[in-house]
Motif scaffolding. Structure first.
Motif, short mmCIF file in Angstrom:
data_model
loop_
_atom_site.label_atom_id
_atom_site.label_comp_id
_atom_site.label_asym_id
_atom_site.label_seq_id
_atom_site.Cartn_x
_atom_site.Cartn_y
_atom_site.Cartn_z
N ASP A 285 0.86 -1.18 0.00
CA ASP A 285 0.00 0.00 0.00
C ASP A 285 0.90 1.23 0.00
O ASP A 285 1.48 1.59 1.03
N ALA A 286 1.04 1.87 -1.15
CA ALA A 286 1.96 3.00 -1.29
C ALA A 286 1.27 4.34 -1.10
O ALA A 286 1.91 5.39 -1.26
N CYS A 287 -0.04 4.36 -0.80
CA CYS A 287 -0.74 5.63 -0.58
C CYS A 287 -0.29 6.24 0.74
O CYS A 287 -0.21 5.56 1.77
N LEU A 288 -0.04 7.55 0.74
CA LEU A 288 0.51 8.24 1.91
C LEU A 288 -0.48 9.20 2.56
O LEU A 288 -0.19 9.73 3.63
N ILE A 289 -1.63 9.42 1.94
CA ILE A 289 -2.67 10.30 2.51
C ILE A 289 -3.75 9.43 3.13
O ILE A 289 -4.26 8.50 2.49
N PRO B 195 7.44 3.43 -9.90
CA PRO B 195 6.64 2.24 -9.55
C PRO B 195 5.30 2.52 -8.89
O PRO B 195 4.39 1.72 -8.99
N HIS B 196 5.15 3.64 -8.21
CA HIS B 196 3.92 3.91 -7.45
C HIS B 196 3.17 5.11 -8.02
O HIS B 196 2.67 5.95 -7.27
N PHE B 197 3.06 5.18 -9.34
CA PHE B 197 2.43 6.35 -9.95
C PHE B 197 0.93 6.39 -9.65
O PHE B 197 0.38 7.46 -9.38
N ARG B 198 0.25 5.26 -9.71
CA ARG B 198 -1.19 5.26 -9.41
C ARG B 198 -1.43 5.69 -7.97
O ARG B 198 -2.38 6.43 -7.69
N ALA B 199 -0.59 5.23 -7.06
CA ALA B 199 -0.74 5.65 -5.66
C ALA B 199 -0.54 7.17 -5.54
O ALA B 199 -1.23 7.83 -4.76
N LEU B 200 0.39 7.72 -6.32
CA LEU B 200 0.60 9.17 -6.34
C LEU B 200 -0.66 9.88 -6.81
O LEU B 200 -1.10 10.88 -6.21
#
Length: 513
Positions: free
Chosen positions: A3-7, A38-43
């Motif tokens: 889970d690369a989402c930070l918000i 690698p985590h563009f969608r999470a961005l």
């Protein structure tokens, strides 16, 4: 999966995000971004959360491979225009998604330049994300082992592999952290994109509103549909020109049909033979009340051999489907394509008011695949009228395969649509600027099907406007147009040759169909 989402988000935020961040435009952007980081969608999802949520909280921790995302999000949250952007997009999924895509697109463009991060540094990020994924898989495998003595050997093997994998993660993470120490170009570009985002939202919303109004469709679609429209209109002059042209043609088409309101839909043409009581001649009606001629009257009525008035009129009264075939060969590129599609959209408005189904077929050469679009299907509004489908309209407006020209394949497909419909009295409108052969056997089959299913075929031939402007003899046509007309006459009921790309050139079609 990492889970690369930070918000931090809640169920409401995630539901709005899932409905808005979908569709071809989002997927295309995410595919391009995934090739770089690698985590563009999470961005993208985090940027959506920043624009959408009333209160933004950045969570601690997260994968070390998301260090780039954290730097970008930090730059966005510290940008001068962030308060204005969040004020205009909070709790509005379409605006939040549009703002997020604008910032993400700017960040991706800067990363592609290679000035912020080198190719080697970007590859380190991808390798770190992969290594963290492997580490997570080992942890999951260790947790799934049964608490039995026999599993101790496997548990030790997993622990040794985990230690080795952790060393690789630490090494890659230290290299990524060093690369993240100084990113002035990227942070400046992201800050500028954030500052412009609020104004861009207003411009895109106004452009979408004008487009839907001129195209005659509702602007209250789903969040994904509205976002897709905004993305397709972004920098697309062709769609804007088509919308302006279609809006004018729709008004002209409806004005051309208003003249039929105060006159009969048909008029006496000649005297023929039949048995329609409302159209019998007075001399025939007098025979019915004459005892000496009544039996003869009834016999001739059974044989449909009574003298009656035959009527003819512009309004056929049919409400079967309308199929519009638009030539998209290479020669149609430019003003002719826009004109043909504007006429198609004007006919769509006429059909909508007649409560008819409409299907558009875009064709080119014999090898090219037919592109079919259901512009008016069974969906109706509260007033009972069919509703144009915005996604289909956009796909139709942007479809242009190019290539050669073939008449038989699109005509066959159009006839199949009318055959499958329950109602008779349909129409086929065939718009082209080219020529192609039509076999005699094929033409005979189409004529037989016309009689069986009671439909009309209208041909519209577009002459070259540049040649027409220089032509000395008014009404003269090029040999290519003459040959095309000769072929189309084998199957069409009426052909209109267009020398000027205006709505008036097909006024007769607007009145008759």
């Amino acid at each position: 999966m990492i889970d690369a989402c930070l918000i931090e988000t809640d169920a409401y935020d995630r539901d709005a995000r899932a409905k808005a961040l979908t569709g071809p435009a989002v997927e295309t952007l995410c595919e391009k971004g995934a090739r770089v980081t690698p985590h563009f969608r999470a961005l993208l999802e985090d940027l959506f959360a920043i624009c959408f949520k009333l209160r933004v909280r950045v969570r601690e921790g997260g994968p070390r491979s998301a260090a780039l995302n954290r730097r970008i999000l930090s730059a966005v949250l510290q940008a001068d225009g962030i308060d204005e952007l969040r004020a205009s997009s909070a709790l509005d999924p379409v605006r939040a998604a549009s703002g997020a895509m604008g910032i993400a697109r700017a960040a991706l463009q800067e990363l592609k330049k290679g000035e912020a991060l080198t190719d080697e540094e970007l590859l380190d990020q991808a390798a770190l994300a992969h290594a963290e994924g492997k580490l997570g898989e080992l942890d999951e495998l260790a947790r799934s082992l049964p608490d039995e003595p026999g599993a101790d050997s496997m548990r030790r093997r997993i622990e040794r592999e985990r230690e080795r994998q952790q060393e690789q993660v630490d090494d890659l993470a230290s290299r990524v952290d060093r690369a993240m120490e100084d990113l002035p170009f990227l942070e400046r570009r992201v800050t500028q994109a954030t500052a412009r985002a609020a104004d861009a939202l207003e411009e895109e919303e106004e452009a979408a509103r004008a487009f839907t109004e001129k195209m005659g469709v509702s602007s209250s679609g789903s969040a994904a549909e509205r976002l897709e429209l905004a993305e397709k209109l972004r920098g697309n002059d062709k769609l804007r020109k088509l919308a302006n042209l279609a809006g004018a043609f729709r008004r002209d088409a409806l004005a051309a049909r208003k003249k039929r309101v105060r006159r009969a839909s048909s008029e006496v043409h000649k005297v023929g033979r039949g048995a329609e009581l409302s159209r019998l001649l007075p001399a025939e009606l007098s025979a019915f009340v004459d005892p000496r001629r009544k039996l003869d009257f009834l016999r001739r009525m059974a044989e449909r051999d009574l003298a009656e008035y035959e009527l003819v009129g512009a309004d056929r009264g049919g409400r079967g489907p309308m199929v519009i075939c638009v030539d998209a060969s290479g020669s149609m590129n430019g003003p002719r394509e826009l004109w043909a599609k504007a006429v198609s959209l004007a006919l769509l408005e006429v059909a909508r008011r007649q409560n008819r189904c409409v299907e558009a077929i875009v064709f080119a050469g014999r090898e090219a695949r037919l592109e079919r679009f259901s512009l008016l299907d069974g969906k109706k509004n509260r007033g009972g009228r069919r509703v144009p489908q915005l996604p289909s309209l956009l796909d139709f407006a942007t479809c242009f395969p190019g290539g050669g020209t073939d008449f038989e394949k699109p005509i066959s497909a159009a006839v199949e649509v009318l055959e499958s419909a329950k109602m008779k009295g349909g129409d086929i409108v065939f718009v082209t600027d080219g020529e192609a052969p039509i076999r005699e056997g094929f033409a005979e089959d189409i004529k037989w099907l016309q009689k069986k299913h009671d439909f009309t075929i209208y041909g519209v031939l577009i002459d070259d406007p540049s040649v027409a402007a220089k032509r000395p003899a008014p009404g003269a046509v090029r040999p290519e147009i003459e040959r095309a007309a000769r072929e189309l006459r084998k199957i069409t009921d009426r052909i209109t040759t267009v020398h000027r790309l205006t709505s008036g050139a097909v006024k007769d079609l607007f009145e008759r169909i």
